[in-house]
Enzyme design. Structure first.
Site, short mmCIF file in Angstrom:
data_model
loop_
_atom_site.label_atom_id
_atom_site.label_comp_id
_atom_site.label_asym_id
_atom_site.label_seq_id
_atom_site.Cartn_x
_atom_site.Cartn_y
_atom_site.Cartn_z
N ASN A 31 0.73 -1.24 0.26
CA ASN A 31 -0.24 -0.04 -0.04
C ASN A 31 0.88 1.48 0.01
OD1 ASN A 31 -2.44 1.58 0.65
ND2 ASN A 31 -1.07 2.10 2.38
N ILE B 116 3.86 7.35 -2.68
CA ILE B 116 3.85 8.69 -2.91
C ILE B 116 3.39 9.20 -4.12
CG2 ILE B 116 5.89 8.76 -1.26
CD1 ILE B 116 7.74 9.07 -3.52
N GLN C 91 0.97 13.59 -13.77
CA GLN C 91 1.33 12.35 -12.94
C GLN C 91 1.82 11.10 -14.02
OE1 GLN C 91 -1.96 11.07 -10.51
NE2 GLN C 91 -1.04 12.11 -8.74
N TYR D 168 3.53 8.68 -11.65
CA TYR D 168 2.55 8.06 -10.75
C TYR D 168 1.88 7.00 -11.68
CZ TYR D 168 -1.05 7.53 -7.10
OH TYR D 168 -1.86 6.98 -6.24
N TYR E 118 -10.45 8.58 -6.08
CA TYR E 118 -9.84 9.71 -5.04
C TYR E 118 -10.32 9.59 -3.55
CZ TYR E 118 -7.58 11.77 -8.85
OH TYR E 118 -6.90 12.22 -9.86
P1 NDP Z 1 -0.90 8.38 2.76
O1 NDP Z 1 -0.01 9.34 2.12
O2 NDP Z 1 -1.96 8.59 4.04
O3 NDP Z 1 -0.12 6.96 3.00
C1 NDP Z 1 1.06 6.88 2.25
C2 NDP Z 1 1.72 5.71 3.22
O4 NDP Z 1 2.80 5.36 2.57
C3 NDP Z 1 2.30 6.47 4.51
O5 NDP Z 1 1.90 5.53 5.58
C4 NDP Z 1 3.66 6.46 4.33
O6 NDP Z 1 4.37 6.27 5.56
C5 NDP Z 1 4.00 5.18 3.34
N1 NDP Z 1 4.96 5.48 2.55
C6 NDP Z 1 5.54 6.30 1.56
N2 NDP Z 1 6.84 6.19 1.36
C7 NDP Z 1 7.31 4.74 1.93
C8 NDP Z 1 8.53 4.15 1.94
N3 NDP Z 1 9.59 4.63 1.20
N4 NDP Z 1 8.64 3.03 2.72
C9 NDP Z 1 7.46 2.85 3.70
N5 NDP Z 1 6.60 3.34 3.71
C10 NDP Z 1 6.21 4.54 2.99
O7 NDP Z 1 -2.05 8.01 1.25
P2 NDP Z 1 -3.09 7.05 1.04
O8 NDP Z 1 -3.55 6.37 2.27
O9 NDP Z 1 -4.06 8.04 0.33
O10 NDP Z 1 -2.18 6.16 -0.04
C11 NDP Z 1 -2.53 4.75 0.32
C12 NDP Z 1 -2.15 4.12 -1.18
O11 NDP Z 1 -3.25 4.25 -2.19
C13 NDP Z 1 -1.07 4.83 -2.02
O12 NDP Z 1 -0.40 3.57 -2.90
C14 NDP Z 1 -1.59 5.64 -2.95
O13 NDP Z 1 -0.81 5.89 -4.21
C15 NDP Z 1 -2.95 4.78 -3.18
N6 NDP Z 1 -3.97 5.85 -3.69
C16 NDP Z 1 -4.36 6.80 -2.83
C17 NDP Z 1 -5.60 7.41 -3.53
C18 NDP Z 1 -6.13 8.67 -2.81
O14 NDP Z 1 -7.16 9.34 -3.43
N7 NDP Z 1 -6.05 8.80 -1.40
C19 NDP Z 1 -6.11 7.21 -4.92
C20 NDP Z 1 -5.61 6.04 -5.63
C21 NDP Z 1 -4.30 5.28 -4.99
P3 NDP Z 1 4.84 7.39 6.45
O15 NDP Z 1 3.83 7.87 7.06
O16 NDP Z 1 5.77 6.93 7.45
O17 NDP Z 1 5.74 8.30 5.67
#
Ligand code: NDP
Length: 241
Positions: free
Chosen positions: A83, A86, A145, A148, A180
């Site tokens: 999951n 970034i 993007q 992405y 989203y």
């Molecule tokens: P958040 O930014 O809340 O969560 C992203 C998470 O990824 C954080 O917990 C972060 O940890 C972790 N993370 C980032 N880089 C690393 C790394 N190098 N190693 C370990 N952990 C890492 O976003 P979302 O909950 O929205 O996103 C979750 C997933 O869903 C993502 O893959 C996103 O692309 C996808 N997504 C989200 C959408 C949306 O609208 N929100 C739409 C489509 C897909 P830490 O807090 O420690 O930095």
């Protein structure tokens, strides 16, 4: 004791909701994080989900992280939710190479590093569930993007190939493609852009992290053994091309 599930980026947003939903469904749950130490410790105290720190862009760290979790719980990871993700948005003609590399490594290569770290024990056991979190923008493309959208589309091809390689071993590999969703990632967008997005969602609202968690819980169930290599869109009714 339930099966052991690991969610990367599991202490915020969609990952946190997924950890909670898995725990409520009876699984043992571990959450990975990278920089959000305070948030992670608070999450652990509130939910009982054990948290483990490593960077999913580092292949060796992924192996060590998975080993540490297996040691902590006394059993191997049987369910992996990739999951962590970034964004580093900009139009492609202005995109620094670092922003391309960061997004491809964090959002796509991490799926390979993490899956490789768990797959042998799943094959040995004859059971495994991997769910990779892609995005609506893998299917539609999105302005600003290219990095992405490429990474998230790459996840789909990666998952389909991995599903084929492991179908006879009791392992399923599926993709959830969120629309989203109301998390920090989307809250960081300008208000106008967010309103415009919502206006295009037939259900009339952003997704909730719990909407995505429900799809993951469905796909990782023992009973979901005949669903593999599939992409489940969870996006409020937006049509895919
Ligand atoms: P958040 O930014 O809340 O969560 C992203 C998470 O990824 C954080 O917990 C972060 O940890 C972790 N993370 C980032 N880089 C690393 C790394 N190098 N190693 C370990 N952990 C890492 O976003 P979302 O909950 O929205 O996103 C979750 C997933 O869903 C993502 O893959 C996103 O692309 C996808 N997504 C989200 C959408 C949306 O609208 N929100 C739409 C489509 C897909 P830490 O807090 O420690 O930095």
């Amino acid at each position: 004791m339930g099966r052991l599930a690991l969610v990367t980026g599991g202490t915020t947003g969609i990952g946190a909701a997924t950890c909670k939903a898995l725990k409520a469904a009876g699984y043992d749950v571990a959450a990975n994080y990278v920089v959000g130490e305070d948030q992670a410790k608070q999450f652990e105290a509130e939910t009982g989900v054990r948290v483990f720190c490593w960077d999913v862009t580092q292949a060796d760290a992924c192996v060590k992280g998975v080993e540490a979790i297996a040691q902590s719980f006394g059993k191997p990871v049987e369910i992996l939710v990739n999951n962590a993700g970034i964004t580093r948005d900009s139009m492609m003609h202005r995109m620094p190479v670092e922003n391309w590399d960061a997004v491809i490594t964090t959002n796509l290569s991490s799926n390979f590093y993490m899956s490789r770290a768990v797959i042998q024990s799943m094959r040995d056991k004859g059971f495994g569930r991997i769910v990779n979190i892609s995005s609506i923008n893998a299917l539609t493309g999105q302005l600003g993007q290219t990095n992405y959208s490429a990474a998230k589309a790459g996840i789909i091809g990666f998952s389909k190939a991995l599903a084929l390689e492991n179908a006879s071993k009791g392992i399923t590999v599926n993709i959830v493609a969120p629309g989203y969703t109301d998390t920090d990632m989307v809250r960081a967008m300008p208000d106008e852009a967010r309103k415009d997005l919502v206006s295009k969602i037939p259900v009339g609202r952003l997704g909730r992290p719990e909407d995505l968690a429900r799809a993951v819980v469905f796909l990782v169930a023992d009973e979901a053994s005949f669903i593999t290599g599939e992409t489940l869109s969870v996006n409020g009714g937006q049509r895919m091309p």
